[in-house]
Scaffold this active site. Structure first.
Site, PDB file in Angstrom:
ATOM      1  CE  LYS A   1       5.891   0.716   5.279  1.00 52.42           C
ATOM      2  NZ  LYS A   1       7.236   0.315   4.825  1.00 52.42           N
TER       3      LYS A   1
ATOM      4  NE  ARG B   1       8.889   4.053   9.797  1.00 51.70           N
ATOM      5  CZ  ARG B   1       8.519   4.398   8.556  1.00 51.70           C
ATOM      6  NH1 ARG B   1       7.368   4.968   8.339  1.00 51.70           N
ATOM      7  NH2 ARG B   1       9.325   4.179   7.557  1.00 51.70           N
TER       8      ARG B   1
ATOM      9  NE  ARG C   1      11.772   8.123   0.115  1.00 52.72           N
ATOM     10  CZ  ARG C   1      10.972   7.345   0.849  1.00 52.72           C
ATOM     11  NH1 ARG C   1       9.826   6.923   0.347  1.00 52.72           N
ATOM     12  NH2 ARG C   1      11.303   6.978   2.059  1.00 52.72           N
TER      13      ARG C   1
ATOM     14  NE  ARG D   1      14.193   4.850   5.045  1.00 57.99           N
ATOM     15  CZ  ARG D   1      13.649   4.786   3.846  1.00 57.99           C
ATOM     16  NH1 ARG D   1      14.411   4.918   2.770  1.00 57.99           N
ATOM     17  NH2 ARG D   1      12.362   4.614   3.697  1.00 57.99           N
TER      18      ARG D   1
HETATM   19  P1  ADP Z   1       7.330   1.083   1.120  1.00 56.16           P
HETATM   20  O1  ADP Z   1       6.158   2.025   1.016  1.00 56.16           O
HETATM   21  O2  ADP Z   1       7.030  -0.134   1.964  1.00 56.16           O
HETATM   22  O3  ADP Z   1       8.604   1.770   1.562  1.00 56.16           O
HETATM   23  P2  ADP Z   1       7.131   0.978  -1.817  1.00 56.16           P
HETATM   24  O4  ADP Z   1       5.690   0.695  -2.016  1.00 56.16           O
HETATM   25  O5  ADP Z   1       7.607   2.362  -2.097  1.00 56.16           O
HETATM   26  O6  ADP Z   1       7.619   0.495  -0.333  1.00 56.16           O
HETATM   27  O7  ADP Z   1       7.927  -0.089  -2.702  1.00 56.16           O
HETATM   28  C1  ADP Z   1       9.362  -0.074  -2.763  1.00 56.16           C
HETATM   29  C2  ADP Z   1       9.817  -0.335  -4.220  1.00 56.16           C
HETATM   30  O8  ADP Z   1       9.516  -1.670  -4.581  1.00 56.16           O
HETATM   31  C3  ADP Z   1       9.137   0.553  -5.238  1.00 56.16           C
HETATM   32  O9  ADP Z   1      10.089   0.867  -6.234  1.00 56.16           O
HETATM   33  C4  ADP Z   1       8.007  -0.313  -5.797  1.00 56.16           C
HETATM   34  O10 ADP Z   1       7.734   0.018  -7.157  1.00 56.16           O
HETATM   35  C5  ADP Z   1       8.599  -1.726  -5.699  1.00 56.16           C
HETATM   36  N1  ADP Z   1       7.628  -2.754  -5.343  1.00 56.16           N
HETATM   37  C6  ADP Z   1       6.621  -2.638  -4.429  1.00 56.16           C
HETATM   38  N2  ADP Z   1       5.961  -3.805  -4.287  1.00 56.16           N
HETATM   39  C7  ADP Z   1       6.586  -4.686  -5.138  1.00 56.16           C
HETATM   40  C8  ADP Z   1       6.365  -6.076  -5.456  1.00 56.16           C
HETATM   41  N3  ADP Z   1       5.396  -6.799  -4.854  1.00 56.16           N
HETATM   42  N4  ADP Z   1       7.194  -6.650  -6.350  1.00 56.16           N
HETATM   43  C9  ADP Z   1       8.174  -5.936  -6.929  1.00 56.16           C
HETATM   44  N5  ADP Z   1       8.443  -4.640  -6.691  1.00 56.16           N
HETATM   45  C10 ADP Z   1       7.647  -4.018  -5.804  1.00 56.16           C
HETATM   46  P1  AMP Z   2       8.643   6.270   4.689  1.00 54.65           P
HETATM   47  O1  AMP Z   2       8.229   7.123   3.552  1.00 54.65           O
HETATM   48  O2  AMP Z   2       7.494   5.617   5.392  1.00 54.65           O
HETATM   49  O3  AMP Z   2       9.723   5.284   4.313  1.00 54.65           O
HETATM   50  O4  AMP Z   2       9.273   7.274   5.790  1.00 54.65           O
HETATM   51  C1  AMP Z   2      10.407   8.080   5.482  1.00 54.65           C
HETATM   52  C2  AMP Z   2      11.025   8.604   6.769  1.00 54.65           C
HETATM   53  O5  AMP Z   2      10.075   9.453   7.464  1.00 54.65           O
HETATM   54  C3  AMP Z   2      11.426   7.553   7.815  1.00 54.65           C
HETATM   55  O6  AMP Z   2      12.708   7.003   7.575  1.00 54.65           O
HETATM   56  C4  AMP Z   2      11.375   8.385   9.115  1.00 54.65           C
HETATM   57  O7  AMP Z   2      12.507   9.222   9.256  1.00 54.65           O
HETATM   58  C5  AMP Z   2      10.171   9.283   8.878  1.00 54.65           C
HETATM   59  N1  AMP Z   2       8.907   8.661   9.358  1.00 54.65           N
HETATM   60  C6  AMP Z   2       7.833   8.261   8.606  1.00 54.65           C
HETATM   61  N2  AMP Z   2       6.871   7.750   9.384  1.00 54.65           N
HETATM   62  C7  AMP Z   2       7.336   7.796  10.664  1.00 54.65           C
HETATM   63  C8  AMP Z   2       6.811   7.378  11.916  1.00 54.65           C
HETATM   64  N3  AMP Z   2       5.598   6.795  12.026  1.00 54.65           N
HETATM   65  N4  AMP Z   2       7.580   7.575  13.016  1.00 54.65           N
HETATM   66  C9  AMP Z   2       8.788   8.154  12.934  1.00 54.65           C
HETATM   67  N5  AMP Z   2       9.348   8.552  11.778  1.00 54.65           N
HETATM   68  C10 AMP Z   2       8.639   8.384  10.635  1.00 54.65           C
END
Ligand code: ADP
Ligand code: AMP
Length: 227
Positions: free
Chosen positions: A9, A83, A155, A166
């Site tokens: 995302k 969410r 992280r 999660r």
């Molecule tokens: P989210 O915001 O949904 O938690 P991220 O954008 O942080 O996910 O992506 C999770 C991991 O996967 C990151 O390390 C990112 O670089 C990698 N990633 C994201 N999209 C792709 C894709 N389409 N193909 C391969 N790796 C990806």
């Molecule tokens: P993310 O960076 O989106 O993966 O979010 C990291 C963490 O933040 C999640 O695992 C939750 O603990 C908290 N968080 C982020 N967005 C929300 C939301 N919309 N509602 C509740 N918790 C959230």
């Protein structure tokens, strides 16, 4: 932008922001910033985030309302919010009051095995929030951020045990949003198993056809990503 943790995302939102000049409202990023600043909200959210649980709706809704109220005219993409169904209905109210329409909801669908790989390989910059992947999206210099040279970190909530929690929270509390937005006719299912560029092109096509139509409706006969 909907999708499991690690679906991509944030990665896609950053591209949308660069292309369309809109704001990126990421609830996770805002919470991490609040924590780094040691604010009251950050302190309250900490324990939930560290164990992979969702932060209580009231805190999140207040926080995102402020972010939306401050968003620029050009528009915004929401990442990680809503969410829960309660957050989705609060969002409807906030948008109603602000006179803003939700044009599209994208659901990034990714197979579980790929999610695990994306989360375990994710490395983040604690200074600017840039996100890399140890295989898929490498920084120019291994282990260091391209933008500011900070050492990249895993992280704490990307540790395996927390990831599992999660994913449970995602399945129980967030997946029902897919039907919520399907019912509203604004949900686009995106096969996000492919590489970043391929997913990006799918989103771009839909957004550009929305813009061409001048509103929140693409040509349904096109049938590509419309549910
Ligand atoms: P989210 O915001 O949904 O938690 P991220 O954008 O942080 O996910 O992506 C999770 C991991 O996967 C990151 O390390 C990112 O670089 C990698 N990633 C994201 N999209 C792709 C894709 N389409 N193909 C391969 N790796 C990806
Ligand atoms: P993310 O960076 O989106 O993966 O979010 C990291 C963490 O933040 C999640 O695992 C939750 O603990 C908290 N968080 C982020 N967005 C929300 C939301 N919309 N509602 C509740 N918790 C959230």
């Amino acid at each position: 932008m909907l999708g499991a943790p690690g679906a991509g995302k944030g990665t896609q939102c950053k591209r949308l922001v660069a292309r369309y000049g809109i704001a990126h409202l990421s609830s996770g990023d805002i919470l991490r910033k609040e924590r780094a600043q040691g604010s009251e909200l950050g302190r309250k959210a900490q324990a939930y985030m560290d164990r992979g649980a969702l932060v209580p709706d009231e805190l999140i809704i207040d926080m995102m309302k402020k972010a939306i109220d401050q968003a620029p005219e050009a528009g915004f993409v929401l990442d990680g919010f809503p969410r829960t169904l309660k957050q989705a209905s609060a969002l409807d109210q906030v948008l109603d009051v602000a006179g803003v329409r939700l044009d599209a909801v994208f659901n990034l669908e990714v197979d579980d095995a790929i999610i695990e790989d994306r989360m375990s390989g994710r490395r983040s910059c604690p200074t600017c929030g840039a996100v890399y992947h140890i295989r898929n999206l490498k920084p120019k210099r291994e282990g260091f951020c391209d933008h500011d040279g900070t050492a990249l970190v895993l992280r704490p909530d990307d540790e395996l045990e927390v990831v599992r929690q999660r994913l449970v929270a995602y399945h129980q509390q967030t997946r029902p949003l897919i039907d919520y937005y399907k019912g509203r006719g604004i949900l686009y299912q995106i096969d996000a198993n492919d590489g970043v560029d391929v997913v990006d092109i799918q989103l771009q096509k839909i957004i550009d056809s929305l813009a061409k139509a001048g509103k929140g409706a693409v040509d349904q006969a096109d049938g590509k990503a419309v549910v």
